[in-house]
Design a protein around this motif. Structure first.
Motif, mmCIF file in Angstrom:
data_model
loop_
_atom_site.group_PDB
_atom_site.id
_atom_site.type_symbol
_atom_site.label_atom_id
_atom_site.label_comp_id
_atom_site.label_asym_id
_atom_site.label_seq_id
_atom_site.Cartn_x
_atom_site.Cartn_y
_atom_site.Cartn_z
ATOM 1 N N MET B 1 0.847 -1.202 0.000
ATOM 2 C CA MET B 1 0.000 0.000 0.000
ATOM 3 C C MET B 1 0.873 1.240 0.000
ATOM 4 O O MET B 1 1.001 1.937 0.997
ATOM 5 N N SER B 2 1.482 1.508 -1.087
ATOM 6 C CA SER B 2 2.390 2.647 -1.100
ATOM 7 C C SER B 2 1.674 3.886 -1.631
ATOM 8 O O SER B 2 0.845 3.814 -2.516
ATOM 9 N N ARG B 3 1.984 4.960 -1.033
ATOM 10 C CA ARG B 3 1.387 6.195 -1.517
ATOM 11 C C ARG B 3 2.499 7.194 -1.757
ATOM 12 O O ARG B 3 2.588 8.220 -1.113
ATOM 13 N N LEU B 4 3.384 6.843 -2.680
ATOM 14 C CA LEU B 4 4.547 7.693 -2.916
ATOM 15 C C LEU B 4 4.230 8.757 -3.942
ATOM 16 O O LEU B 4 4.817 8.794 -5.018
ATOM 17 N N ARG B 5 3.300 9.581 -3.613
ATOM 18 C CA ARG B 5 2.908 10.620 -4.545
ATOM 19 C C ARG B 5 4.077 11.579 -4.707
ATOM 20 O O ARG B 5 4.377 12.345 -3.806
ATOM 21 N N GLY B 6 4.707 11.573 -5.835
ATOM 22 C CA GLY B 6 5.886 12.398 -6.046
ATOM 23 C C GLY B 6 5.531 13.862 -6.142
ATOM 24 O O GLY B 6 5.747 14.498 -7.166
ATOM 25 N N SER B 7 5.040 14.395 -5.065
ATOM 26 C CA SER B 7 4.567 15.770 -5.161
ATOM 27 C C SER B 7 5.675 16.753 -4.822
ATOM 28 O O SER B 7 6.729 16.407 -4.300
ATOM 29 N N VAL B 8 5.397 17.975 -5.112
ATOM 30 C CA VAL B 8 6.356 19.050 -4.912
ATOM 31 C C VAL B 8 6.526 19.342 -3.425
ATOM 32 O O VAL B 8 5.553 19.537 -2.724
ATOM 33 N N THR B 9 7.762 19.391 -2.947
ATOM 34 C CA THR B 9 7.994 19.697 -1.539
ATOM 35 C C THR B 9 8.574 21.098 -1.407
ATOM 36 O O THR B 9 8.938 21.739 -2.397
ATOM 37 N N ILE B 10 8.686 21.494 -0.183
ATOM 38 C CA ILE B 10 9.185 22.833 0.077
ATOM 39 C C ILE B 10 10.654 22.948 -0.377
ATOM 40 O O ILE B 10 11.114 24.034 -0.752
ATOM 41 N N ASP B 11 11.353 21.823 -0.348
ATOM 42 C CA ASP B 11 12.748 21.821 -0.803
ATOM 43 C C ASP B 11 12.839 22.125 -2.294
ATOM 44 O O ASP B 11 13.745 22.825 -2.739
ATOM 45 N N ASP B 12 11.904 21.563 -3.040
ATOM 46 C CA ASP B 12 11.887 21.822 -4.476
ATOM 47 C C ASP B 12 11.744 23.313 -4.740
ATOM 48 O O ASP B 12 12.443 23.890 -5.575
ATOM 49 N N VAL B 13 10.844 23.911 -4.000
ATOM 50 C CA VAL B 13 10.619 25.348 -4.176
ATOM 51 C C VAL B 13 11.879 26.123 -3.812
ATOM 52 O O VAL B 13 12.332 26.992 -4.564
ATOM 53 N N ALA B 14 12.455 25.769 -2.662
ATOM 54 C CA ALA B 14 13.634 26.480 -2.185
ATOM 55 C C ALA B 14 14.769 26.374 -3.208
ATOM 56 O O ALA B 14 15.421 27.369 -3.546
ATOM 57 N N ARG B 15 14.987 25.179 -3.703
ATOM 58 C CA ARG B 15 16.061 24.965 -4.665
ATOM 59 C C ARG B 15 15.784 25.772 -5.943
ATOM 60 O O ARG B 15 16.663 26.400 -6.499
ATOM 61 N N HIS B 16 14.550 25.747 -6.365
ATOM 62 C CA HIS B 16 14.164 26.438 -7.586
ATOM 63 C C HIS B 16 14.460 27.928 -7.495
ATOM 64 O O HIS B 16 14.908 28.561 -8.460
#
Lengths: 368, 368
Positions: B1-16
């Motif tokens: 039962m994996s729910r690895l929704r590859g969603s955008v994290t705050i790190d992605d925003v920061a890096r961007h």
DNA sequence: AAGTGTCACAAAACCGGTTTTGTAAGTCAA
DNA sequence: TTGACTTACAAAACCGGTTTTGTGACACTT
């Protein structure tokens, strides 16, 4: 709004026993590389301290919420849907056995429905959704499929091929309804339905038509009327159909609410439902048994449906293919007393109605 | 039962954007120590990437779930409670405005009720509870108070002094009911109630007695009967009361379900509710309008009550003193057609009933 | 006796946010 | 010109779990 519940954490347990917190976690998750002795000591400490792991922390790491969501459409009618109440009960029962929970939200418009879905998904508050009251072209289902977010529908859409659903075989059920009425002696059978945007309403109408065709009965467009799905709608629908030159002697209604309103209209005109006019509903609402006459209706167990759908969703989350999770059930006719052989022909009924209407002009609808 | 929704994290925003993730967080939480330029760049990135913070991660740090819980007692009757469906709707609407959600669970026994409460608290899935259908001595409330876990009750208990609640003034309402019946000309007024373990049932019974006393009417213990709160119970209760030597000419019922059953019993005996016997319910169920006769009933808006209770709970979470959050509302009498001046005296009614009962022995209860 | 596994656990990284702490650069007063 | 404040942000700690990686002790080969 602080919620600093100073509860026992896994660190407290670890410190109490004198081990690393990872070890405690491993014990609680039944890893095998723990000595019997340590396991016992940890379990004892857990017991003593009354430790229970925080769902939040666990979820964060696991990426799973152990929570399912349901968004209920409300407000486009009068009050809550009695079917949904039992449906939710069924879901909650099924989930309880698995330690999952149900998040319930309501939405009062189409846009709000999607907004809510979006928010819950984006915030990752639920692992999957249960969608009810499907429409022929359902924006919720379109959205969930596009997002590849797990869900199960109760009811189908126009194209139900590629997602998991559980539904009643509305067509067959209503065709059976027509057959039943025909076998009672009815030949002019009316259909009182709801908006064709709702998939079940469309299917029930289709089933009605299929039933007529199978019996070689002519389809008369005038004998079909679509109304708001409510008692009021049923009242108006019955009025429409019974005012025809050749009125139907039986009314097949898409829901119990419609049927209840139809019976009311009959009563208002002094017609006895069950003999002068036959009325059949759909939903099996418990209150139908206490109406006068007790309502004949098609019934499916809402509670059972809820449980079924919940288990299907769990299968989806476990990775089963949605296409393999599609099931059709049949509704059962509960004969009470609002159906029977026609006491008069359509012509005689028309005559009787004309007299009544002249004596007692209608107020349009039951009013406050 | 994996729910690895590859969603955008705050790190992605920061890096961007090229900043620290803390900075992103500060922008989103409206801290002031951010330059206008940086704020704009971050907001733009958030927009572009479609970032939405994970509720789970936020909750972990904040120690708050933005979720309220309700545990619904089910299964000790027949099907779901229509009142609760609307009540939940009201809660969900109120919470939606505040971005909170509602976790709904069901419990089918007293023990299960507490177990569920415990689990939800221990796992920290909710910030507070809404307790419904309070009992005079309610184990849930005892537990929540002991745990000092925030909650609001809909309905009171025997000692309602030290927690937040919202309730109907059942005593006054039922005393008013008695007064209303008396003013119609009734002197022998029966009470059809439910288990005194339920606080509202007890209060309504008490209100009935107070009403009698205020009018100087004698209280006759035989005119009170307690039954299961269901249509079946109402049927049996009416049977009990109307079989008395001196039967009541009016039945004041603690709930609509009871009243519906009582009306059914009357119909079965050929008595016209509204003239031969008066029946008044309580709940204002929408379906009451479509009964024959339409049911006279006391009504409170379940939806409004839900909203009210939800807002009270939020106040509690915000730290307001529970004692300051206690409110009493009044129910409104909706006169439809099941009440009226008595068409016969108690003696005449007794005679009429005896004749009917001889002609047509009862089957005990409505059957399938 | 040295090398190789296994066992049972410690230590650390990680999940994705919020909050605290630290700091370079600029401003201002003395 | 220098110490004291701000400003605007980076860096790190933290929330409470789970999971990965690392490691000392012991047993077992060859």
């Amino acid at each position: 709004m602080s919620r600093l519940r100073g509860s026992v954490t896994i660190d407290d347990v670890a410190r109490h026993v004198g081990v690393a917190k990872g070890t405690v976690s491993r014990v609680l998750n039944n890893y095998t590389d723990i000595s019997e002795n340590t396991r016992k000591r940890i379990l004892k400490a857990v017991q003593e301290l009354g430790y229970q792991p925080s769902a939040t922390a666990r979820n964060l790491k696991r990426g799973r919420q152990d929570t399912l969501g349901i968004v209920i459409p409300v407000g486009h009618g009068n009050g809550a849907d009695p079917f949904l109440a039992e449906f939710i009960d069924g879901i909650a029962r099924a989930l309880d056995e698995l330690g999952l929970d149900l998040l319930v939200t309501t939405a009062h418009s189409r846009e709000h429905l999607i907004t809510t879905l979006k928010r819950l998904i984006a915030r990752r508050k639920v692992d999957g959704f249960i969608v009810t009251r499907t429409e022929v072209d359902d924006p919720r289902i379109a959205y969930l499929m596009e997002q590849k977010f797990p869900f199960v529908a109760h009811g189908r859409t126009g194209d139900p091929s590629s997602y998991a659903w559980f539904d009643i075989d509305n067509e067959t059920t209503f065709a059976d309804g027509v057959r039943h009425l025909y076998s009672l002696g009815h030949e002019r059978i009316g259909f009182l339905g709801g908006s064709l945007d709702l998939n079940f309403a469309r299917q029930r109408r289709d089933g009605y038509r299929q039933g007529l065709e199978a019996l070689g009965l002519a389809h008369d467009q005038d004998l079909e009327t679509l109304q708001a799905i409510s008692e009021k709608g049923g009242f108006k629908g019955a009025q429409t159909l019974l005012s025809l030159d050749g009125p139907p002697t039986a009314l097949l209604c898409a829901t119990d609410a419609l049927a209840i309103g139809a019976v009311q209209f009959c009563r208002k005109l002094g017609l006895q439902a069950g003999s002068d006019v036959t009325v059949i509903g759909y939903d099996g609402l418990p209150v139908g048994e206490y109406l006068d006459p007790p309502l004949t209706t098609f019934s499916q167990s809402a509670q059972e449906a809820g449980g079924r759908v919940a288990r299907m969703l769990i299968d989806v989350l476990d990775g089963k293919s949605p296409q393999s999770l599609q099931a059709l059930a049949k509704a059962k006719l509960i004969r009470r007393a609002s159906d029977g052989a026609p006491s008069m022909t359509s012509e005689a009924l028309a005559l009787a109605l004309r007299n009544r209407l002249n004596q007692q002009p209608l107020s349009g609808s039951k009013g406050e």
